[in-house]
Design a protein around this motif. Sequence first.
Motif, PDB file in Angstrom:
ATOM      1  N   LYS A  26       0.829  -1.209   0.000  1.00 32.91           N
ATOM      2  CA  LYS A  26       0.000   0.000   0.000  1.00 32.91           C
ATOM      3  C   LYS A  26       0.867   1.264   0.000  1.00 32.91           C
ATOM      4  CE  LYS A  26      -3.853   0.059   2.290  1.00 32.91           C
ATOM      5  NZ  LYS A  26      -4.860   0.054   3.379  1.00 32.91           N
ATOM      6  N   LEU A  27       1.972   1.238   0.748  1.00 34.32           N
ATOM      7  CA  LEU A  27       2.850   2.398   0.811  1.00 34.32           C
ATOM      8  C   LEU A  27       3.427   2.735  -0.562  1.00 34.32           C
ATOM      9  CD1 LEU A  27       4.456   4.511   2.473  1.00 34.32           C
ATOM     10  CD2 LEU A  27       6.223   2.756   2.777  1.00 34.32           C
ATOM     11  N   ARG A  28       3.737   1.696  -1.336  1.00 35.89           N
ATOM     12  CA  ARG A  28       4.327   1.905  -2.659  1.00 35.89           C
ATOM     13  C   ARG A  28       3.270   2.000  -3.759  1.00 35.89           C
ATOM     14  NH1 ARG A  28       9.646  -2.147  -2.265  1.00 35.89           N
ATOM     15  NH2 ARG A  28      10.448  -1.249  -0.321  1.00 35.89           N
ATOM     16  N   ASN A  29       2.002   1.940  -3.346  1.00 32.78           N
ATOM     17  CA  ASN A  29       0.871   2.130  -4.266  1.00 32.78           C
ATOM     18  C   ASN A  29       0.753   1.035  -5.324  1.00 32.78           C
ATOM     19  OD1 ASN A  29       1.736   5.154  -3.430  1.00 32.78           O
ATOM     20  ND2 ASN A  29      -0.480   5.019  -3.727  1.00 32.78           N
ATOM     21  N   TRP A  30       1.272  -0.140  -5.049  1.00 31.91           N
ATOM     22  CA  TRP A  30       1.109  -1.242  -5.995  1.00 31.91           C
ATOM     23  C   TRP A  30      -0.348  -1.661  -6.087  1.00 31.91           C
ATOM     24  CZ3 TRP A  30       5.650  -4.777  -3.950  1.00 31.91           C
ATOM     25  CH2 TRP A  30       6.866  -4.129  -4.187  1.00 31.91           C
ATOM     26  N   ASN A  31      -1.110  -1.427  -5.011  1.00 33.64           N
ATOM     27  CA  ASN A  31      -2.517  -1.817  -4.988  1.00 33.64           C
ATOM     28  C   ASN A  31      -3.373  -0.954  -5.910  1.00 33.64           C
ATOM     29  OD1 ASN A  31      -1.832   0.231  -2.989  1.00 33.64           O
ATOM     30  ND2 ASN A  31      -3.977   0.172  -2.382  1.00 33.64           N
ATOM     31  N   GLU A  32      -2.778   0.049  -6.556  1.00 28.82           N
ATOM     32  CA  GLU A  32      -3.522   0.848  -7.524  1.00 28.82           C
ATOM     33  C   GLU A  32      -3.810   0.053  -8.794  1.00 28.82           C
ATOM     34  OE1 GLU A  32      -4.676   3.751  -6.837  1.00 28.82           O
ATOM     35  OE2 GLU A  32      -3.504   4.333  -5.064  1.00 28.82           O
ATOM     36  N   LYS A 135      -0.743  11.668  -9.670  1.00 30.84           N
ATOM     37  CA  LYS A 135       0.181  12.796  -9.721  1.00 30.84           C
ATOM     38  C   LYS A 135       0.508  13.281  -8.310  1.00 30.84           C
ATOM     39  CE  LYS A 135      -0.820  14.552 -14.362  1.00 30.84           C
ATOM     40  NZ  LYS A 135      -1.333  15.682 -15.182  1.00 30.84           N
ATOM     41  N   ALA A 136      -0.479  13.245  -7.423  1.00 33.48           N
ATOM     42  CA  ALA A 136      -0.240  13.620  -6.033  1.00 33.48           C
ATOM     43  C   ALA A 136       0.688  12.625  -5.351  1.00 33.48           C
ATOM     44  CB  ALA A 136      -1.574  13.720  -5.282  1.00 33.48           C
ATOM     45  N   VAL A 137       0.512  11.336  -5.677  1.00 37.45           N
ATOM     46  CA  VAL A 137       1.402  10.302  -5.139  1.00 37.45           C
ATOM     47  C   VAL A 137       2.840  10.545  -5.591  1.00 37.45           C
ATOM     48  CG1 VAL A 137       2.012   7.853  -5.300  1.00 37.45           C
ATOM     49  CG2 VAL A 137      -0.351   8.514  -4.866  1.00 37.45           C
ATOM     50  N   LEU A 138       3.012  10.889  -6.863  1.00 41.00           N
ATOM     51  CA  LEU A 138       4.355  11.166  -7.387  1.00 41.00           C
ATOM     52  C   LEU A 138       4.983  12.350  -6.665  1.00 41.00           C
ATOM     53  CD1 LEU A 138       3.894  10.689 -11.246  1.00 41.00           C
ATOM     54  CD2 LEU A 138       5.249   9.264  -9.704  1.00 41.00           C
ATOM     55  N   GLU A 139       4.193  13.377  -6.423  1.00 43.18           N
ATOM     56  CA  GLU A 139       4.710  14.556  -5.738  1.00 43.18           C
ATOM     57  C   GLU A 139       5.079  14.236  -4.296  1.00 43.18           C
ATOM     58  OE1 GLU A 139       3.393  19.185  -4.749  1.00 43.18           O
ATOM     59  OE2 GLU A 139       2.154  17.927  -6.047  1.00 43.18           O
ATOM     60  N   LEU A 140       4.291  13.385  -3.657  1.00 39.17           N
ATOM     61  CA  LEU A 140       4.503  13.056  -2.251  1.00 39.17           C
ATOM     62  C   LEU A 140       5.636  12.048  -2.055  1.00 39.17           C
ATOM     63  CD1 LEU A 140       3.498  13.245   0.720  1.00 39.17           C
ATOM     64  CD2 LEU A 140       1.962  11.329   0.186  1.00 39.17           C
ATOM     65  N   LYS A 141       5.682  11.030  -2.915  1.00 33.02           N
ATOM     66  CA  LYS A 141       6.584   9.905  -2.678  1.00 33.02           C
ATOM     67  C   LYS A 141       7.684   9.746  -3.719  1.00 33.02           C
ATOM     68  CE  LYS A 141       2.805   7.193  -0.630  1.00 33.02           C
ATOM     69  NZ  LYS A 141       2.082   5.903  -0.672  1.00 33.02           N
ATOM     70  N   GLY A 142       7.665  10.599  -4.746  1.00 31.27           N
ATOM     71  CA  GLY A 142       8.597  10.408  -5.857  1.00 31.27           C
ATOM     72  C   GLY A 142      10.047  10.321  -5.454  1.00 31.27           C
ATOM     73  N   GLY A 143      10.422  10.994  -4.360  1.00 30.43           N
ATOM     74  CA  GLY A 143      11.817  11.001  -3.951  1.00 30.43           C
ATOM     75  C   GLY A 143      12.193   9.917  -2.972  1.00 30.43           C
ATOM     76  N   GLU A 154       4.293   6.333 -12.786  1.00 30.27           N
ATOM     77  CA  GLU A 154       4.304   7.185 -13.978  1.00 30.27           C
ATOM     78  C   GLU A 154       3.562   6.500 -15.127  1.00 30.27           C
ATOM     79  OE1 GLU A 154       8.402   8.009 -14.734  1.00 30.27           O
ATOM     80  OE2 GLU A 154       8.483   9.690 -13.315  1.00 30.27           O
ATOM     81  N   GLY A 155       3.684   5.166 -15.200  1.00 27.74           N
ATOM     82  CA  GLY A 155       2.931   4.416 -16.201  1.00 27.74           C
ATOM     83  C   GLY A 155       1.438   4.531 -15.981  1.00 27.74           C
ATOM     84  N   PHE A 156       0.999   4.496 -14.705  1.00 22.16           N
ATOM     85  CA  PHE A 156      -0.415   4.681 -14.393  1.00 22.16           C
ATOM     86  C   PHE A 156      -0.906   6.026 -14.935  1.00 22.16           C
ATOM     87  CE2 PHE A 156      -0.030   2.013 -10.236  1.00 22.16           C
ATOM     88  CZ  PHE A 156      -0.021   0.856 -10.985  1.00 22.16           C
ATOM     89  N   VAL A 157      -0.094   7.072 -14.723  1.00 25.34           N
ATOM     90  CA  VAL A 157      -0.480   8.411 -15.172  1.00 25.34           C
ATOM     91  C   VAL A 157      -0.578   8.457 -16.697  1.00 25.34           C
ATOM     92  CG1 VAL A 157       0.220  10.836 -15.277  1.00 25.34           C
ATOM     93  CG2 VAL A 157       0.498   9.550 -13.145  1.00 25.34           C
ATOM     94  N   GLN A 158       0.412   7.898 -17.390  1.00 22.40           N
ATOM     95  CA  GLN A 158       0.420   7.942 -18.851  1.00 22.40           C
ATOM     96  C   GLN A 158      -0.731   7.136 -19.443  1.00 22.40           C
ATOM     97  OE1 GLN A 158       4.383   6.772 -20.013  1.00 22.40           O
ATOM     98  NE2 GLN A 158       5.323   8.530 -19.010  1.00 22.40           N
ATOM     99  N   PHE A 159      -1.012   5.969 -18.876  1.00 24.99           N
ATOM    100  CA  PHE A 159      -2.171   5.199 -19.324  1.00 24.99           C
ATOM    101  C   PHE A 159      -3.449   5.991 -19.063  1.00 24.99           C
ATOM    102  CE2 PHE A 159       0.623   1.672 -19.772  1.00 24.99           C
ATOM    103  CZ  PHE A 159      -0.040   0.709 -20.514  1.00 24.99           C
ATOM    104  N   GLY A 160      -3.511   6.657 -17.907  1.00 21.10           N
ATOM    105  CA  GLY A 160      -4.689   7.445 -17.575  1.00 21.10           C
ATOM    106  C   GLY A 160      -4.902   8.614 -18.527  1.00 21.10           C
ATOM    107  N   GLU A 161      -3.815   9.269 -18.923  1.00 22.76           N
ATOM    108  CA  GLU A 161      -3.933  10.384 -19.865  1.00 22.76           C
ATOM    109  C   GLU A 161      -4.453   9.903 -21.215  1.00 22.76           C
ATOM    110  OE1 GLU A 161      -3.690  13.407 -19.121  1.00 22.76           O
ATOM    111  OE2 GLU A 161      -2.258  13.731 -17.499  1.00 22.76           O
ATOM    112  N   THR A 162      -4.000   8.737 -21.645  1.00 25.97           N
ATOM    113  CA  THR A 162      -4.502   8.165 -22.902  1.00 25.97           C
ATOM    114  C   THR A 162      -5.979   7.814 -22.781  1.00 25.97           C
ATOM    115  OG1 THR A 162      -2.317   7.272 -23.436  1.00 25.97           O
ATOM    116  CG2 THR A 162      -4.206   6.297 -24.575  1.00 25.97           C
ATOM    117  N   GLU A 163      -6.356   7.217 -21.654  1.00 21.91           N
ATOM    118  CA  GLU A 163      -7.769   6.888 -21.415  1.00 21.91           C
ATOM    119  C   GLU A 163      -8.619   8.158 -21.417  1.00 21.91           C
ATOM    120  OE1 GLU A 163     -10.670   4.947 -17.975  1.00 21.91           O
ATOM    121  OE2 GLU A 163      -8.594   5.458 -17.517  1.00 21.91           O
ATOM    122  N   LYS A 164      -8.108   9.220 -20.797  1.00 27.86           N
ATOM    123  CA  LYS A 164      -8.845  10.486 -20.737  1.00 27.86           C
ATOM    124  C   LYS A 164      -9.109  11.032 -22.135  1.00 27.86           C
ATOM    125  CE  LYS A 164      -8.459  15.247 -19.114  1.00 27.86           C
ATOM    126  NZ  LYS A 164      -7.582  16.258 -18.458  1.00 27.86           N
ATOM    127  N   ALA A 165      -8.085  11.025 -22.994  1.00 28.22           N
ATOM    128  CA  ALA A 165      -8.245  11.531 -24.361  1.00 28.22           C
ATOM    129  C   ALA A 165      -9.288  10.720 -25.121  1.00 28.22           C
ATOM    130  CB  ALA A 165      -6.904  11.499 -25.088  1.00 28.22           C
TER     131      ALA A 165
END
Length: 212
Positions: A26-32, A135-143, A154-165
């Motif tokens: 859960k901490l690493r957001n794999w459950n997304e 994107k909030a997860v990346l900002e919070l945990k990216g480092g 980042e793959g989740f975000v890119q797939f999501g952007e494609t789905e949005k379009a």
Amino acid sequence: MSMRLMILGLLMEHDRHPYEIRQTIKLRNWNESFKLRDGSLYYAVDQLRQDGLIEAAEVVTVPGENRPDKTIYRITDKGREAFYLLLNEQFKLTSYPQHPLFLAMPFVRHGDPGTIEALVLKQLDACEARIARMKAVLELKGGIIPRSSLLMIEGFVQFGETEKAWLERLLAETRSGELFESRQMTPEQIEAYVAGLKEFEKRYPPAPPSEE
């Protein structure tokens, strides 16, 4: 994502209790990318133990009446071999594009335009919320999270952007009425299509399905 692969992979880092495995996922957001069920995780841990891929490293007594001991697990040599095999097999898997709406698309022309528009809007809102969350997860945990986990999010975000379009185009065609248009082919068009389909299948044979 393979539960066995995740458990063995986390034990490659260091010994862990199943609850710590759950919290790390859960901490690493794999459950997304999948539904994390406690029953499935503990069952997988038990199966890995029975298969000799993990073993008890330490048993900690928990204070209090009727409280089970806390078992810390470590990966065995056999488990390491299984981990490398599972890792390589996961990278061999391919997948067709998947979305809940894909199955309904061939029949959407029979639906009610107002209802379909409302449902597409709901899908779009959910998609935008997922993108914002990631994107909030990346900002919070990216480092602080491992590089591999960062690339996954980042793959989740890119797939999501494609789905949005795609959903935005679907919404536009729903509102214009294009989505509900029906096309009738002439006999000549059908004949040309069948001939073209045979040539297409020769040049682009379907890929065999992946074995999950």
